[in-house]
Design an enzyme around this catalytic site. Structure first.
Site, short mmCIF file in Angstrom:
data_model
loop_
_atom_site.label_atom_id
_atom_site.label_comp_id
_atom_site.label_asym_id
_atom_site.label_seq_id
_atom_site.Cartn_x
_atom_site.Cartn_y
_atom_site.Cartn_z
N HIS A 175 0.87 -1.17 0.00
CA HIS A 175 0.00 0.00 0.00
C HIS A 175 0.92 1.23 0.00
O HIS A 175 1.59 1.49 1.00
CB HIS A 175 -0.93 -0.01 1.23
CG HIS A 175 -1.90 -1.17 1.20
ND1 HIS A 175 -3.01 -1.22 1.99
CD2 HIS A 175 -1.92 -2.31 0.45
CE1 HIS A 175 -3.67 -2.35 1.74
NE2 HIS A 175 -3.02 -3.03 0.82
N GLU A 265 -12.92 -6.45 14.65
CA GLU A 265 -12.43 -5.07 14.60
C GLU A 265 -13.05 -4.43 13.36
O GLU A 265 -12.65 -4.71 12.24
CB GLU A 265 -10.90 -5.06 14.58
CG GLU A 265 -10.27 -3.71 14.67
CD GLU A 265 -10.76 -2.86 15.85
OE1 GLU A 265 -11.41 -3.36 16.78
OE2 GLU A 265 -10.50 -1.64 15.82
N ASN A 291 -15.20 3.13 16.15
CA ASN A 291 -15.15 4.54 16.52
C ASN A 291 -16.46 5.22 16.14
O ASN A 291 -17.39 4.56 15.68
CB ASN A 291 -13.92 5.23 15.89
CG ASN A 291 -14.02 5.33 14.38
OD1 ASN A 291 -15.09 5.18 13.79
ND2 ASN A 291 -12.91 5.58 13.72
N HIS A 341 -14.57 3.66 20.81
CA HIS A 341 -13.51 4.60 21.17
C HIS A 341 -13.62 5.88 20.34
O HIS A 341 -14.00 5.85 19.17
CB HIS A 341 -12.12 3.98 21.02
CG HIS A 341 -11.77 3.56 19.62
ND1 HIS A 341 -11.26 4.42 18.68
CD2 HIS A 341 -11.87 2.38 19.00
CE1 HIS A 341 -11.06 3.78 17.56
NE2 HIS A 341 -11.42 2.54 17.71
N GLY A 438 -6.03 2.85 16.59
CA GLY A 438 -7.32 2.20 16.84
C GLY A 438 -7.15 0.69 17.07
O GLY A 438 -7.79 0.11 17.95
N ASP A 439 -6.25 0.08 16.30
CA ASP A 439 -5.98 -1.36 16.46
C ASP A 439 -5.32 -1.64 17.80
O ASP A 439 -5.57 -2.66 18.44
CB ASP A 439 -5.07 -1.87 15.33
CG ASP A 439 -5.66 -1.57 13.96
OD1 ASP A 439 -6.89 -1.45 13.86
OD2 ASP A 439 -4.87 -1.42 13.01
#
Ligand code: ADP
Length: 453
Positions: A175, A265, A291, A341, A438-439
């Site tokens: 990526h 997730e 989120n 979160h 976030g992970d």
């Protein structure tokens, strides 16, 4: 409420119990992130060479996918002009070659599985089994040392080896991330904020390719596993989601038969058909992490447009609206734990009770702050370095609102027949890195909760 004391004791307890964690299965997305920090002169020269007029056509409207160099450069300009992130699949081999020649400044582990494998296995020392769609030498080199394993089939038998020992010589899933700072200017276009454009030279993760080892030996792979974290469904489209989702459903059924709690997730999933299909699968999971943008997008496909709008219209996000949304989601799907979160605070809605739920959130917030502060967290002891990061001031009003509405005490309340756990987070003013934060939050809280039980 003295959060400092709660933070310190939660951290100590999770740290001393982490050694007892069993194996965690991580599936399915792992890739290579190649980061290029854009430079004005270089970019302008490339645009001129590719044909300025042609390039600028794509700066006005993104193509569906990238088929040539002018489209690549135009898409980068599109991002810069708006200060917006975008990600497109790069189809053409010659453009992929162009990107490789353009090179990168930094290589990083990418994909939620890769990031979580390095955190759980490489930093916390928790044994993990990771699904890596393609294991090239470059991909392998991005794994940290530690109890990180990938299954390898040898003459029909399965072995668990560290990715560096896999020696598969498979393809690179790269990526290419083109980053620019706020104020970055090319041809008079000025970026209103920092952001990035991503060109994915990756035929595997976007289609959620599942390796033969995982299709053929899933029961053997999961035999000694205690927890599972599933991710990588976000890039699917209505054209390609059916096949992978069928296999995932079979995998979850195996996990449920074995009594292995699985966490999904969630990541922003632009395709609404896919989002709905994921929603239909959610009840099979023990837990889900998301989120505010992701929760709002789920409310939208549930027909809760008003709630969706409410979630995105306040700063900090209105915790009563979040709780309402989590309740709807839990009641509709039957998922047992929802971990929300946002910048400033986390909430967890669970159909079971205990302070360990809140304490795991505290541990994960400290881990997130350490990551933001240090960039790279090298050992669990590094996390303690975030202790002095102050608790977010804005979270005070959030806490007061929850106390008023639900009679919350020490971050814990009873709402309908669920427990609601709240924590204010520590916010690093000048973060070194927020990639994959976030992970970090979700995996630390999920694994942390189970080691505290
Ligand atoms: P990503 O996909 O980039 O990981 P997420 O939205 O999933 O993004 O996670 C971002 C989370 O990271 C926010 O919800 C917030 O809780 C946390 N976070 C962001 N910036 C900081 C910071 N400077 N310090 C501490 N936590 C942060």
């Amino acid at each position: 409420m003295v959060w400092g004391g709660l933070y310190a004791s939660a951290f100590e307890r999770v740290r001393s119990s982490m050694g007892n964690a069993g194996r965690v299965l991580l599936a399915y997305n792992t890739n290579i992130d190649a980061v290029k920090y854009l430079e004005r002169k270089d970019l302008e020269k490339r645009v001129e060479r590719a044909g300025r007029e042609e390039v600028f056509r794509y700066a006005d409207g993104l193509p569906k996918r990238i088929e040539n160099v002018p489209q690549l450069l135009g898409s980068i300009l599109w991002s810069i002009r708006r200060g917006k992130a975008a990600e497109l699949f790069v189809e053409s081999c010659s453009t992929r070659f162009y990107m490789r020649q353009w090179n990168w400044d930094e290589l990083r582990m990418g994909g939620q599985v890769g990031i979580m494998a390095n955190l759980l296995g490489g930093v916390y020392g928790v044994p993990v089994i990771a699904h890596v769609p393609q294991l090239s030498g470059l991909q392998a080199s991005l794994f940290k040392e530690g109890p990180i394993y990938v299954p390898k089939a040898e003459s029909g038998r399965l072995k668990l080896v560290h990715p560096k020992e896999f020696a598969g010589d498979e393809e690179n899933c790269i990526h290419h991330i083109y980053e620019f700072p706020r104020g970055f200017t090319v041809f008079g276009l000025k970026a209103p904020r920092e952001n990035r454009f991503i060109g994915s030279a990756d035929d595997y993760n976007p289609n959620l390719y599942i390796r033969p080892e995982f299709r053929e030996h899933f029961e053997e792979i999961t035999a000694d596993v205690e927890l599972a974290i599933i991710s990588g469904l976000q890039a699917l489209t209505k054209e390609n989601y059916r096949g992978p989702l069928k296999i995932i459903k079979e995998h979850i059924e195996v996990l449920n038969e074995l009594g292995i709690p699985a966490h999904l997730e969630f990541a922003f999933t632009p395709d609404e058909t896919v989002r709905k299909a994921i929603l239909g699968l959610l009840g099979e999971f023990w837990s889900v992490g998301l989120n505010e943008v992701e929760l709002a997008s789920v409310m939208e496909v549930m027909g809760e447009k008003g709630l969706a709008e409410k979630l995105l219209s306040h700063d900090p996000v209105d915790p009563i609206a979040v709780t309402e949304a989590m309740l709807r989601l839990a009641e509709k799907t039957g998922v047992r734990r929802i971990h929300f979160h946002t910048y400033g605070y986390y909430l967890a809605l669970t159909d079971y009770r205990g302070e360990f739920v809140r304490d795991a959130l505290l541990f994960s917030a400290l881990a997130a702050a350490a990551k933001a502060k240090l960039g790279d967290v090298r050992s669990i002891n590094d996390i303690v370095k975030a202790t002095d990061v102050p608790v977010n001031e804005k979270a005070k009003a959030v806490e007061e609102g929850l106390v008023r509405e639900y009679g919350m005490k020490d971050g814990i309340a009873e709402v309908n027949s669920y427990q609601l756990a709240f924590i204010p987070t520590k916010i690093v003013a000048k973060p070194k890195s927020t990639v994959g934060i976030g992970d970090t939050i979700s995996s630390s809280a999920f694994v942390g909760e189970f080691v505290l039980r």
